[in-house]
Design a protein around this motif. Sequence first.
Motif, PDB file in Angstrom:
ATOM      1  N   VAL A  38       0.718   9.891 -21.304  1.00  0.00           N
ATOM      2  CA  VAL A  38      -0.475  10.603 -20.865  1.00  0.00           C
ATOM      3  C   VAL A  38      -0.102  11.531 -19.715  1.00  0.00           C
ATOM      4  CG1 VAL A  38      -2.802  10.337 -19.935  1.00  0.00           C
ATOM      5  CG2 VAL A  38      -1.888   8.632 -21.541  1.00  0.00           C
ATOM      6  N   ALA A  39      -0.599  12.744 -19.746  1.00  0.00           N
ATOM      7  CA  ALA A  39      -0.319  13.699 -18.669  1.00  0.00           C
ATOM      8  C   ALA A  39      -0.997  13.253 -17.380  1.00  0.00           C
ATOM      9  CB  ALA A  39      -0.802  15.090 -19.065  1.00  0.00           C
ATOM     10  N   VAL A  40      -0.343  13.477 -16.261  1.00  0.00           N
ATOM     11  CA  VAL A  40      -0.895  13.172 -14.946  1.00  0.00           C
ATOM     12  C   VAL A  40      -0.772  14.433 -14.085  1.00  0.00           C
ATOM     13  CG1 VAL A  40      -0.287  10.732 -15.081  1.00  0.00           C
ATOM     14  CG2 VAL A  40       1.324  12.353 -14.063  1.00  0.00           C
ATOM     15  N   PRO A  41      -1.507  14.505 -12.979  1.00  0.00           N
ATOM     16  CA  PRO A  41      -1.378  15.674 -12.105  1.00  0.00           C
ATOM     17  C   PRO A  41       0.056  15.814 -11.597  1.00  0.00           C
ATOM     18  CG  PRO A  41      -3.304  14.361 -11.517  1.00  0.00           C
ATOM     19  CD  PRO A  41      -2.531  13.550 -12.503  1.00  0.00           C
ATOM     20  N   PRO A  42       0.451  17.017 -11.216  1.00  0.00           N
ATOM     21  CA  PRO A  42       1.816  17.219 -10.715  1.00  0.00           C
ATOM     22  C   PRO A  42       2.094  16.302  -9.523  1.00  0.00           C
ATOM     23  CG  PRO A  42       0.710  19.321 -11.037  1.00  0.00           C
ATOM     24  CD  PRO A  42      -0.325  18.260 -11.215  1.00  0.00           C
ATOM     25  N   PRO A  43       3.291  15.729  -9.441  1.00  0.00           N
ATOM     26  CA  PRO A  43       3.611  14.824  -8.330  1.00  0.00           C
ATOM     27  C   PRO A  43       3.597  15.559  -6.994  1.00  0.00           C
ATOM     28  CG  PRO A  43       5.585  15.350  -9.590  1.00  0.00           C
ATOM     29  CD  PRO A  43       4.421  15.904 -10.358  1.00  0.00           C
ATOM     30  N   THR A  44       3.045  14.896  -5.982  1.00  0.00           N
ATOM     31  CA  THR A  44       3.001  15.495  -4.646  1.00  0.00           C
ATOM     32  C   THR A  44       4.184  15.077  -3.789  1.00  0.00           C
ATOM     33  OG1 THR A  44       1.576  13.692  -3.886  1.00  0.00           O
ATOM     34  CG2 THR A  44       0.487  15.699  -4.666  1.00  0.00           C
TER      35      THR A  44
ATOM     36  N   ILE B  63       0.838  -1.203   0.000  1.00  0.00           N
ATOM     37  CA  ILE B  63       0.000   0.000   0.000  1.00  0.00           C
ATOM     38  C   ILE B  63       0.873   1.253   0.000  1.00  0.00           C
ATOM     39  CG2 ILE B  63      -1.595   1.342   1.434  1.00  0.00           C
ATOM     40  CD1 ILE B  63      -2.824  -1.386   2.289  1.00  0.00           C
ATOM     41  N   VAL B  64       1.890   1.277   0.862  1.00  0.00           N
ATOM     42  CA  VAL B  64       2.785   2.434   0.937  1.00  0.00           C
ATOM     43  C   VAL B  64       3.537   2.604  -0.381  1.00  0.00           C
ATOM     44  CG1 VAL B  64       4.740   3.474   2.151  1.00  0.00           C
ATOM     45  CG2 VAL B  64       3.029   2.165   3.433  1.00  0.00           C
ATOM     46  N   LYS B  65       4.042   1.505  -0.913  1.00  0.00           N
ATOM     47  CA  LYS B  65       4.783   1.559  -2.175  1.00  0.00           C
ATOM     48  C   LYS B  65       3.904   2.088  -3.302  1.00  0.00           C
ATOM     49  CE  LYS B  65       7.388  -1.401  -5.367  1.00  0.00           C
ATOM     50  NZ  LYS B  65       7.857  -2.788  -5.628  1.00  0.00           N
ATOM     51  N   ARG B  66       2.675   1.598  -3.376  1.00  0.00           N
ATOM     52  CA  ARG B  66       1.762   2.031  -4.439  1.00  0.00           C
ATOM     53  C   ARG B  66       1.435   3.517  -4.293  1.00  0.00           C
ATOM     54  NH1 ARG B  66      -3.456  -1.628  -5.672  1.00  0.00           N
ATOM     55  NH2 ARG B  66      -1.741  -3.095  -5.952  1.00  0.00           N
ATOM     56  N   PHE B  67       1.189   3.955  -3.056  1.00  0.00           N
ATOM     57  CA  PHE B  67       0.871   5.372  -2.826  1.00  0.00           C
ATOM     58  C   PHE B  67       2.021   6.270  -3.261  1.00  0.00           C
ATOM     59  CE2 PHE B  67       1.257   9.080  -0.032  1.00  0.00           C
ATOM     60  CZ  PHE B  67       0.048   9.728  -0.287  1.00  0.00           C
ATOM     61  N   LEU B  68       3.234   5.974  -2.799  1.00  0.00           N
ATOM     62  CA  LEU B  68       4.372   6.830  -3.130  1.00  0.00           C
ATOM     63  C   LEU B  68       4.716   6.770  -4.621  1.00  0.00           C
ATOM     64  CD1 LEU B  68       6.681   6.274  -0.028  1.00  0.00           C
ATOM     65  CD2 LEU B  68       5.407   8.347  -0.632  1.00  0.00           C
ATOM     66  N   ALA B  69       4.576   5.594  -5.230  1.00  0.00           N
ATOM     67  CA  ALA B  69       4.851   5.477  -6.658  1.00  0.00           C
ATOM     68  C   ALA B  69       3.858   6.304  -7.473  1.00  0.00           C
ATOM     69  CB  ALA B  69       4.806   4.021  -7.089  1.00  0.00           C
ATOM     70  N   GLU B  70       2.580   6.219  -7.100  1.00  0.00           N
ATOM     71  CA  GLU B  70       1.554   6.946  -7.840  1.00  0.00           C
ATOM     72  C   GLU B  70       1.680   8.444  -7.618  1.00  0.00           C
ATOM     73  OE1 GLU B  70      -2.007   8.819  -9.030  1.00  0.00           O
ATOM     74  OE2 GLU B  70      -1.352   8.705  -6.945  1.00  0.00           O
ATOM     75  N   ARG B  71       1.997   8.848  -6.392  1.00  0.00           N
ATOM     76  CA  ARG B  71       2.085  10.265  -6.070  1.00  0.00           C
ATOM     77  C   ARG B  71       3.387  10.904  -6.560  1.00  0.00           C
ATOM     78  NH1 ARG B  71      -3.239  10.226  -5.358  1.00  0.00           N
ATOM     79  NH2 ARG B  71      -3.912  11.393  -3.521  1.00  0.00           N
ATOM     80  N   SER B  72       4.350  10.105  -7.007  1.00  0.00           N
ATOM     81  CA  SER B  72       5.613  10.662  -7.511  1.00  0.00           C
ATOM     82  C   SER B  72       5.732  10.567  -9.025  1.00  0.00           C
ATOM     83  CB  SER B  72       6.809   9.944  -6.861  1.00  0.00           C
ATOM     84  OG  SER B  72       6.821   8.571  -7.216  1.00  0.00           O
ATOM     85  N   ARG B  73       4.716  10.018  -9.695  1.00  0.00           N
ATOM     86  CA  ARG B  73       4.768   9.887 -11.155  1.00  0.00           C
ATOM     87  C   ARG B  73       4.723  11.249 -11.833  1.00  0.00           C
ATOM     88  NH1 ARG B  73       0.491   6.421 -13.963  1.00  0.00           N
ATOM     89  NH2 ARG B  73      -0.893   7.569 -12.555  1.00  0.00           N
ATOM     90  N   THR B  74       5.463  11.360 -12.900  1.00  0.00           N
ATOM     91  CA  THR B  74       5.426  12.592 -13.711  1.00  0.00           C
ATOM     92  C   THR B  74       4.686  12.394 -15.022  1.00  0.00           C
ATOM     93  OG1 THR B  74       7.594  12.028 -14.651  1.00  0.00           O
ATOM     94  CG2 THR B  74       7.555  13.472 -12.714  1.00  0.00           C
ATOM     95  N   SER B  75       4.467  11.136 -15.411  1.00  0.00           N
ATOM     96  CA  SER B  75       3.684  10.853 -16.614  1.00  0.00           C
ATOM     97  C   SER B  75       3.200   9.420 -16.553  1.00  0.00           C
ATOM     98  CB  SER B  75       4.518  11.056 -17.881  1.00  0.00           C
ATOM     99  OG  SER B  75       5.574  10.107 -17.940  1.00  0.00           O
ATOM    100  N   ALA B  76       2.147   9.142 -17.297  1.00  0.00           N
ATOM    101  CA  ALA B  76       1.638   7.780 -17.416  1.00  0.00           C
ATOM    102  C   ALA B  76       2.121   7.209 -18.740  1.00  0.00           C
ATOM    103  CB  ALA B  76       0.116   7.768 -17.347  1.00  0.00           C
ATOM    104  N   GLN B  77       2.553   5.971 -18.703  1.00  0.00           N
ATOM    105  CA  GLN B  77       3.142   5.357 -19.889  1.00  0.00           C
ATOM    106  C   GLN B  77       2.102   5.177 -20.994  1.00  0.00           C
ATOM    107  OE1 GLN B  77       6.510   4.516 -20.095  1.00  0.00           O
ATOM    108  NE2 GLN B  77       6.019   4.311 -22.258  1.00  0.00           N
ATOM    109  N   GLY B  78       2.360   5.688 -22.167  1.00  0.00           N
ATOM    110  CA  GLY B  78       1.487   5.478 -23.311  1.00  0.00           C
ATOM    111  C   GLY B  78       1.926   4.249 -24.095  1.00  0.00           C
ATOM    112  N   SER B  79       1.449   4.126 -25.332  1.00  0.00           N
ATOM    113  CA  SER B  79       1.855   3.026 -26.190  1.00  0.00           C
ATOM    114  C   SER B  79       2.821   3.559 -27.244  1.00  0.00           C
ATOM    115  CB  SER B  79       0.612   2.417 -26.869  1.00  0.00           C
ATOM    116  OG  SER B  79       0.103   3.324 -27.837  1.00  0.00           O
TER     117      SER B  79
END
Length: 341
Positions: A278-284, A256-272
């Motif tokens: 794909v743009a994502v919200p600014p990392p927190t 759960i902690v790993k998923r939260f920090l990984a998702e909240r630190s992403r700068t982009s979502a992988q496209g094809s």
Amino acid sequence: MTAAPAAPDPHDMPHIPVLLDEVLAALAPIAGGVFVDGTFGAGGYTSAVLGQGAATVIAIDRDPTAIEAGQDLVRRAAGRLKLVHGTFGALDEHARGAGHDAVDGVVLDIGVSSMQLDQAERGFSFRFDGPLDMRMSRTGPSAADVVNGLDGRDLTRVIGLFGEERRAGQISRAIVRRREQAPLATTRDLVAVIESVLGPKRGPEAHPATRTFQAIRIFVNRELEELGLALAAAERLVSTGGRLAVVAFHSLEDRIVKRFLAERSRTSAQGSRHMADVAVPPPTFRLDRRNGVEASDAETARNPRSRSARLRFGVRTDAPARPLALADLGIPDLAGMRFSG
């Protein structure tokens, strides 16, 4: 002017804080800051953060026994420690209640404390015979209420999800058969039922009751839900440049902690290969390291409890906090559980 009394050295405390030096490094700088210890317990992390020169520590625990035992440290901290009885899922509310709308860091030590495990009357451990309780807050339905009152199919789900027990169905059916004869009242009663299915402990392997006890404890205390709420609260509370440090002891919490920090630190979502990212919200949060920190060989030799511990931490950015759905962290929805206890 008389100097404030020094906090005790947490390295010398009977309940040794796990990954203490690594946690302090993750929270640095500490001197002059305001911090939240969401899982006060025996006060190990709180003592260490005070010892590093924090201006204020807001420490939270849902266990009234921990709050009572912590009053001596409150006195010795001479105004720098605010000890709050409550759940860490509402840590931002507790901080605001203590007069702080933002803090420089949050530390969480997830799971049951060694103090609770060592008290037979709390019913957390099968090492002692005691009442089937397991309530951290000492309020609400107990473990006895769960094993005697939860629908058999839901009991299977609890043991399977939170204990990752492959034979959850067999164990829950055995519990239902046993409670039809007489209610399960003690830890020994529950161990006997589990051993009737899995057999007794053999050799160095973990006791066969370990997974079921863990599952029921997590369910009784809504531990995964509280963790998800606490992560979201920390995101709202920690100021820009502040730190969030979480120590987990089991793969359920660590994921759960790993998923939260990984998702909240992403700068982009992988496209094809046919589409751009794909743009994502600014990392927190910013992660200075992606992998968790584990205890050294020296620490595990000194403190066996640290063997399964893993620390993950992040640095808060200036991006606004975002809404969080617990399901996005893989936290099961327990709303439909049929409970008659």
